[in-house]
Design an enzyme around this catalytic site. Structure first.
Site, short mmCIF file in Angstrom:
data_model
loop_
_atom_site.label_atom_id
_atom_site.label_comp_id
_atom_site.label_asym_id
_atom_site.label_seq_id
_atom_site.Cartn_x
_atom_site.Cartn_y
_atom_site.Cartn_z
CG LEU A 370 -2.06 -0.92 1.28
CD1 LEU A 370 -2.71 -0.90 2.65
CD2 LEU A 370 -3.09 -0.54 0.22
N GLY A 371 2.02 1.14 0.62
CA GLY A 371 2.89 2.31 0.70
C GLY A 371 4.09 2.00 1.55
N GLY A 374 8.35 6.24 6.67
CA GLY A 374 9.55 6.32 7.50
C GLY A 374 9.75 5.07 8.33
CB VAL A 378 1.67 0.03 4.86
CG1 VAL A 378 0.32 -0.37 5.42
CG2 VAL A 378 2.37 1.00 5.79
CG ASP A 500 5.47 11.44 12.26
OD1 ASP A 500 5.57 12.61 11.87
OD2 ASP A 500 5.86 10.47 11.58
#
Ligand code: NAG
Ligand code: NAG
Ligand code: NAG
Ligand code: NAG
Ligand code: NAG
Length: 704
Positions: A370-371, A374, A378, A500
């Protein structure tokens, strides 16, 4: 058999204590030679300690200086004073500090997020430490006594928190303190292995038994401090700290030796398991096989102790049977504890077998990615064994086992959180060096993608570009995120700093109705306590990072509020917190400054609403937009005290509190000079030095 052993050991120890105390008292009388020599192999028998505050000896014999409640102070001193000054037999005036040597085993257990503050070996003129305060003072000194030469206090601190007030250099250090908690010498905790050329870091807060030796030679005034995990079989030959230190002005003739520990808002349980001390000689070595155990998660069931007691009491014929019983129980308990990690299995969220996750992601196939961020990649996955629910699986490669163990504890605690605006953690799995976190799947993707998603990205994903977020959707998202943050800051069991907050970490549900959820909370800690304990790293994302983080490198709720301020402005304006300027030489455009310029433009004729995302084509609620922009500026102030709390922010967003008539951006700017608003040029210079992502504190400081 056991009973006889115990009685014998007790008798031997009693004998030693009596001999030692009579020898030391004769030394006091005689005024020369002699000394003190004691060893506590656990503290349950014959320990002659004077304790106060939270200090106590547990059933097993461990000396607990503090538990993990907040703001505790615990002291434990050897009850008899130790004579530290020899007058010099010739009577030539002045005195000589006795050499002394001590060895002890410490164990610091932290549950949940972030422990503190540390413990110290202390030599003090009395067992009452007047004015002693918890937190950064470690229960040794206080704000009114710190740094006063009349304190006559010497200490070696094992500090697990980086206190800037005490000039600490990191959150895991050993320091030599003389009349002040600002150490004269301090080193990140480590030991020299082998011939002394390799330095191996040691993590104090790792719930492992750690040996410490402190040796002082009165003749040469050399102080040595050595530290090593109990798993290291030989005492390191090279000390971690070896420094010249004249203790003559510090020591009085008679001093007390012992330990002090304190907790603060951060808390750990601090234990001493064994202690030996000697003047004019080398402290006897501690038998590591006979250390008392410390309670881990939950205290041992009392029933077990009663059974043990009964067994010991009816010695004689029953001894064998009882011993067998105890052995069985002990073996069973040991077996239950052997896999400490699996303790979490009992808690929510459950551990999910790696095999299942492997299947769910088709073997972590590229197509399921999915991505990548940092913290790692995922993947999308479907847990077929569990009702076929869709999940997002985050794979974090860490590499350090120690950090991992702490972190898993924290993750398990976070997994119990339930809030409609927080992404739910469904489970976790540790596999080799990887930690896998299983989250609910958020079909709407990230807010960042929705705000800035390009047609190209949509084409790559073979999907139509997502429709523009309407103002009503944006306002609802911001409200949701604010409530999620409020929960983390004030409504959960303990304060959790997200560290974050950014558009990328805000995830959206399906359709227009799904609530926005904040993800990745607590993950930044992994970075900060990660690979290299010697350097504290600041996790965060440029543009969202509060300016004070660069000096303190300590995330607080106020730094989260700063990040949320950036998010407010970002969503309202449809611009990123930092955008590269088109062809301008003076660096990037800061959103805060850009909004301010819109608000103050011209001769006071500016209107903050000119900052609102032009793509909305004027379709927005003016009052709400004004509120969001105003709150965004309030949260972006450089001084952390000036920022509102998340509770205040929520009250405004929920309409429970109204903007004052005079609460215009201009009022914020006129109250403080503009550099106060966003760290002024400081932030600007930061941005030009790096493209983004996570930076280390040292690189930020280098950029100043
Ligand atoms: C921790 O110690 C303090 C002081 O001794 C005591 O009041 C408190 O109940 C203890 N907390 C726990 C969880 O044992
Ligand atoms: C403990 O120390 C105190 C103070 O010096 C002394 O009076 C007492 O006899 C000692 N007790 C034992 C068991 O050594
Ligand atoms: C140091 O402590 C002494 C005794 O408590 C006190 O009289 C003195 O004022 C203190 N000095 C400072 C600078 O605080
Ligand atoms: C901390 O260190 C700085 C720079 O080395 C020094 O100026 C300052 O006085 C120190 N603070 C204390 C409390 O000693
Ligand atoms: C301190 O360490 C140095 C260097 O290893 C050693 O030469 C010295 O004997 C040590 N002194 C004491 C008191 O242990």
């Amino acid at each position: 058999m056991l009973a006889r052993d115990a009685v014998l050991r007790f008798a031997v120890r009693l004998f030693i204590v009596i001999v030692v105390s009579s020898r030391s008292s004769s030394a006091d009388d005689g005024g020369g030679g002699g000394g003190i020599d004691f060893i506590y192999q656990g503290f349950q028998h014959a320990a002659n300690l004077t304790m106060d505050g939270s200090a106590k000896v547990l059933h097993g014999g461990a000396l607990q200086l503090t538990n993990d409640s907040n703001r505790l102070v615990g002291h434990a001193f050897h009850a008899a004073p130790v004579r530290f000054l020899d007058d010099g037999a010739g009577g030539g005036g002045g005195g000589v500090v006795s050499s002394f040597s001590t060895a002890f085993v410490l164990d610091i257990v932290t549950v949940g997020s972030g422990g503190g503050h540390g413990l110290a070996f202390v030599v003090a003129p009395s067992i009452t430490l007047p004015g002693a305060s918890p937190e950064i003072y470690l229960g040794i000194l206080g704000p009114h006594t710190n740094g006063n030469a009349s304190d006559h206090v010497f200490a070696v601190e094992f500090d697990t928190v980086m206190d800037l007030e005490m000039n600490d250099t990191n959150g895991n250090h050993v320091g030599v303190d003389v009349n002040s908690l600002v150490s004269v010498v301090s080193e990140p905790v480590a030991y020299y292995a082998g011939d002394g050329s390799t330095k191996v870091p040691v993590q104090l807060e790792s719930a492992q038994q750690i040996l410490a030796w402190i040796d002082y030679d009165g003749g040469s005034s050399i102080l040595n401090v050595t530290v090593a995990p109990a798993t290291v079989t030989e005492r390191p030959r090279r000390p971690l700290i070896s420094t010249k230190l004249d203790l003559l002005p510090i020591f009085k003739e008679n001093m007390y030796v012992g330990f002090s520990s304190a907790t603060g808002k951060l808390a750990s349980s601090h234990y001493i398991l064994a202690w030996s001390f000697r003047t004019n000689g080398v402290a006897r070595s501690i038998d590591l096989r006979r250390l008392p155990k410390v309670p881990r998660q939950s205290s041992p069931p009392p029933r077990l102790l009663i059974i043990k007691f009964a067994a010991v009491a009816c010695a004689g014929t029953l001894t064998l049977i009882a011993a067998a019983m105890v052995a069985v129980l002990w073996l069973r308990r040991r077996a239950a504890l052997a896999d400490t990690l699996e303790e979490w299995e009992l808690e929510h969220p459950q551990r999910i077998p790696y095999k299942e996750l492997y299947k769910a992601t088709k073997g972590f196939k590229e197509s399921e990615l999915l991505g990548a961020g940092g913290f790692g990649q995922v993947y999308r996955g479907v847990l077929r064994r569990r009702s076929g629910e869709a999940v997002a699986i985050k794979r974090i490669s860490n590499g350090t086992r120690q950090g991992m163990r702490e972190f898993v504890a924290e993750v398990a605690s976070l997994g119990r959180m339930r809030h409609r605006n927080l992404v739910e953690l469904r489970g976790w799995c540790k596999h080799d060096q990887d930690l896998l976190l299983v989250y609910e799947f958020m079909p709407g993707g990230s807010l960042d993608a929705r705000l800035f998603g390009t047609a190209a990205a949509a084409a790559a994903a073979k999907a139509p570009p997502p429709p523009l977020l309407t103002w009503a959707q944006r306002f609802a998202i911001l409200k949701g995120v604010a409530h999620g943050l409020l929960y983390l800051h004030e409504e959960w069991e303990h304060v959790v700093v997200h560290r974050d907050v950014k558009a990328n970490n805000v995830l959206l549900g399906a359709g227009d109705t799904g609530a926005a959820r904040l993800g990745d909370f607590g993950l930044a800690r992994l970075y900060e306590h990660g690979a290299t304990p010697a350097t504290t790293r600041v996790a965060g994302t440029l543009g969202y990072m509060a300016p004070e983080l660069t000096f303190t490198s300590r995330a607080t709720t106020a730094t989260d509020v700063f990040s949320f301020g950036a998010l407010l402005l970002e969503v309202a304006c449809g611009r990123r917190p930092i955008e590269p300027a088109a062809g301008e030489a003076d660096g990037d455009v800061l959103l805060v400054r850009w909004v301010r310029d819109r608000a103050l433009d011209g001769d006071g004729g500016g209107d903050v609403l000119r900052a609102v995302d032009p793509r909305l084509e004027g379709c927005y609620d003016e009052e709400e937009a004004r509120l969001v922009l105003w709150l965004g500026l309030m949260c972006s102030q450089a001084r952390p005290e000036a920022r509102p709390s998340m509770r205040q922010v929520c009250r405004y967003l929920d309409g429970e509190e109204m903007l004052q008539e005079d609460a215009t951006p201009a009022a914020i700017f006129s109250g403080a000079d503009s550099s106060d608003l966003f760290g002024g040029s400081f932030v600007v210079s930061m941005t030009s030095s790096s493209a983004g992502g996570t930076m280390s504190a040292s690189s930020l400081q280098g950029g100043r």
